[in-house]
Design an enzyme around this catalytic site. Structure first.
Site, PDB file in Angstrom:
ATOM      1  N   ARG A  80     127.370-125.404  -6.998  1.00 38.85           N
ATOM      2  CA  ARG A  80     126.079-126.754  -7.196  1.00 38.85           C
ATOM      3  C   ARG A  80     126.078-127.003  -8.581  1.00 38.85           C
ATOM      4  NH1 ARG A  80     123.306-126.907  -1.911  1.00 38.85           N
ATOM      5  NH2 ARG A  80     122.739-129.035  -2.882  1.00 38.85           N
ATOM      6  N   SER A 125     116.509-137.378  -7.389  1.00 35.71           N
ATOM      7  CA  SER A 125     116.531-136.483  -6.833  1.00 35.71           C
ATOM      8  C   SER A 125     115.036-135.438  -6.742  1.00 35.71           C
ATOM      9  CB  SER A 125     118.068-135.111  -7.670  1.00 35.71           C
ATOM     10  OG  SER A 125     117.241-133.710  -6.899  1.00 35.71           O
ATOM     11  N   SER A 142     112.796-140.881  -4.099  1.00 39.95           N
ATOM     12  CA  SER A 142     113.116-139.299  -3.305  1.00 39.95           C
ATOM     13  C   SER A 142     111.514-138.441  -2.451  1.00 39.95           C
ATOM     14  CB  SER A 142     113.461-138.505  -3.866  1.00 39.95           C
ATOM     15  OG  SER A 142     112.855-137.963  -5.450  1.00 39.95           O
ATOM     16  N   ASP A 147     119.975-135.443   3.818  1.00 43.36           N
ATOM     17  CA  ASP A 147     120.556-134.221   4.769  1.00 43.36           C
ATOM     18  C   ASP A 147     121.115-135.456   6.137  1.00 43.36           C
ATOM     19  OD1 ASP A 147     120.231-133.197   2.673  1.00 43.36           O
ATOM     20  OD2 ASP A 147     117.836-132.069   3.093  1.00 43.36           O
ATOM     21  N   LYS A 191     126.551-131.384  -2.228  1.00 45.38           N
ATOM     22  CA  LYS A 191     125.648-130.588  -1.448  1.00 45.38           C
ATOM     23  C   LYS A 191     126.300-129.320  -0.733  1.00 45.38           C
ATOM     24  CE  LYS A 191     121.643-133.779  -1.123  1.00 45.38           C
ATOM     25  NZ  LYS A 191     120.800-133.438  -2.012  1.00 45.38           N
ATOM     26  N   ARG A 237     129.957-132.793   1.757  1.00 48.07           N
ATOM     27  CA  ARG A 237     129.657-133.882   2.573  1.00 48.07           C
ATOM     28  C   ARG A 237     130.520-135.182   2.516  1.00 48.07           C
ATOM     29  NH1 ARG A 237     123.146-132.136   3.772  1.00 48.07           N
ATOM     30  NH2 ARG A 237     123.464-129.671   3.639  1.00 48.07           N
TER      31      ARG A 237
HETATM   32  C1  S3P Z   1     115.684-131.723  -1.226  1.00 44.86           C
HETATM   33  C2  S3P Z   1     116.115-132.516  -1.123  1.00 44.86           C
HETATM   34  C3  S3P Z   1     117.173-133.386  -1.391  1.00 44.86           C
HETATM   35  C4  S3P Z   1     117.413-132.674   0.037  1.00 44.86           C
HETATM   36  C5  S3P Z   1     118.223-130.716  -0.214  1.00 44.86           C
HETATM   37  C6  S3P Z   1     116.280-130.561   0.168  1.00 44.86           C
HETATM   38  C7  S3P Z   1     114.086-130.829  -1.624  1.00 44.86           C
HETATM   39  O1  S3P Z   1     118.358-132.587  -2.184  1.00 44.86           O
HETATM   40  O2  S3P Z   1     119.393-132.694   0.280  1.00 44.86           O
HETATM   41  O3  S3P Z   1     118.262-129.990   1.295  1.00 44.86           O
HETATM   42  O4  S3P Z   1     112.985-130.104  -1.164  1.00 44.86           O
HETATM   43  O5  S3P Z   1     113.707-131.092  -2.387  1.00 44.86           O
HETATM   44  P1  S3P Z   1     117.938-133.837  -3.886  1.00 44.86           P
HETATM   45  O6  S3P Z   1     116.665-133.916  -4.136  1.00 44.86           O
HETATM   46  O7  S3P Z   1     118.471-133.093  -4.862  1.00 44.86           O
HETATM   47  O8  S3P Z   1     118.718-134.976  -3.633  1.00 44.86           O
END
Ligand code: S3P
Length: 431
Positions: free
Chosen positions: A122, A167, A193, A316, A343, A347
């Site tokens: 990743r 993100s 986010s 998610d 991911k 996905r």
């Molecule tokens: C998360 C952020 C998300 C999510 C992951 C958990 C986190 O990823 O997909 O399961 O706890 O900050 P991204 O922020 O990279 O999209």
């Protein structure tokens, strides 16, 4: 492990889902470096959060179970952790690797972060690049874009950084590094986010200013706070969709965290026409986060066009939304979701391939997919692709499909939801 699913005559009952994975990681990481001790209740017992706990313990943080299941006492050495004697293993957890890399960038020692095969494929350049701009020395495979990552941390410069992707992991990584930087860290986000880090750091005494999509964090020493982790909406989403698509269902999921930066799945299902079949009860505030019981019963859904700002706040949940879309009337289009490709599995590819095996009609797109509502699925053998959410989304599909669905890699559910199969058995009356 293989798990066989047959649609039950009725899907009914009440379940409390595990503690929110995102809040759980942050409750350990932030309290580990805060002054003082804290008690965390309702911590996720998934493998991802265990990975974070193991990494922190390897750097001198005490995380000790209390009598009440899910309750832990966290006591760290303060802002300066100790150099780990061996590699830190983040397992399957992108959140552990990205958040810890931000923390380690500010620590005056050498650390090496690795993970399983999925995590080592990743993209890590998205955290390595800005951390290097802050002055951290980081090396990784493939031109510093893939783990293992070797980090020689130390004093950091402050940066103003335009984030190329929305993100929460990247944002939180840079906020953790920013705690010990020489001045304020300013982040320009392309879209909002999840904001758990902002909320928890603020509760711990940090100055975090948000102005639209601009976030400013001032360096601070955090003060430990007790955290009551709410139920994980990303886990609850499986039962929401299962209840809506099963013809004879009424499922209650108790204590679900409904932080607006996470609750896009509820809005999306309402846009699909869930109406009264999806409702909130006992709405309350717990530990600074909105929480409610979510009740899902058999409904009828229609296709929607989903894209833009809602995508990061339900990223998610898109695989299970695709399951709902197979049972809806008309087409559903998911756009602006290219992040799905990086991911735990790709996905877009895995959701399309596995739902197609069950008789769904889906077309992948570069940034999402088109799902033709066929109104039914039929059981078949499917694969998890080493991805917990694909395993659980396929289980939900199997609960409403005709015939038997066999899920290979069913054990992957334990990454975020170790009791998923027990809860499924209870809701189907098989327990
Ligand atoms: C998360 C952020 C998300 C999510 C992951 C958990 C986190 O990823 O997909 O399961 O706890 O900050 P991204 O922020 O990279 O999209």
């Amino acid at each position: 492990m293989e798990q066989s699913i047959h649609s039950p005559r009725r899907l009914a009952g009440s379940q409390a889902v595990p503690g929110d994975k995102s809040v759980s990681h942050r409750s350990l990481i932030l309290n580990a470096i805060a002054a003082g001790d804290a008690t965390v209740t309702g911590l996720s017992d998934g493998a991802d959060v265990r990975s974070t706990a193991a990494c922190l313990r390897a750097m001198g943080v005490r995380i000790e179970p209390l009598a009440e299941p899910g309750s832990f006492h966290v006591s760290g050495p303060g802002a300066n952790l100790s150099e780990p004697a061996d590699m830190l293993d983040a397992g399957n957890s992108g959140t552990s690797m990205r958040l810890l890399s931000g923390l380690l960038a500010g620590q005056d020692f050498l650390s090496v972060l690795t993970g399983d095969g999925s995590l080592r494929s990743r993209p890590m350049g998205r955290v390595v690049q800005p951390l290097q701009q802050m002055g951290a020395e980081i090396m990784g495979r493939n031109g510093n874009t893939l783990a293992p990552l070797a980090i020689r941390g130390g004093s950091l410069r402050s940066i103003e950084y335009e984030m190329p992707v929305a993100s929460a992991q990247v944002k939180s990584c840079l906020m953790l590094a920013g705690l010990s930087a020489a001045g304020p860290t300013v982040l320009q986000q392309p879209a909002l986010s999840r904001d758990h880090t902002e909320r928890m750091m603020t509760a711990m005494g940090a100055q975090v200013e948000t102005d639209g999509l601009t976030l400013t964090l001032h360096p601070t020493e955090l003060q430990a706070v007790d955290v009551a982790v709410p139920g994980d909406i990303s886990s609850a989403a499986f039962w929401m969709v299962a209840g809506l698509i099963h013809p004879n269902a009424r499922v209650t999921i108790t204590g679900v965290g409904l932080n607006p930066s996470r609750a896009g799945i509820i809005d999306a299902l309402q846009m699909m026409g869930a109406g009264d079949a999806l409702s909130l009860e006992n709405e309350r505030v717990e530990g600074g986060e909105p929480v409610a019981d979510v009740v899902a019963s058999s409904g009828s859904l229609h296709g929607i066009d989903l894209g833009g700002d809602i995508i990061p706040i339900m990223i998610d949940e898109l695989p299970v939304l695709a399951v709902a879309a197979c049972f809806a009337e008309g087409d559903t289009i998911i756009r602006d979701a290219a992040e799905l490709r990086v991911k735990e599995s790709d996905r877009i590819a895995t959701t399309v391939s596995e739902l197609t095996r069950l008789g769904g009609r889906l077309e992948p797109r570069d940034d999402g997919m088109v799902i033709h509502g066929v109104g039914k699925l039929s059981g078949a053998a499917v694969e998890s692709h080493d991805d917990h959410r694909i395993a659980m989304a396929m289980a939900v599909a199997g609960l409403a499909a005709s015939g038997d669905t066999v899920i290979h890699g069913a054990e992957d559910a334990s990454v975020s939801y170790p009791t998923f199969w027990e809860h499924l058995a209870a809701l189907t009356g098989a327990a």
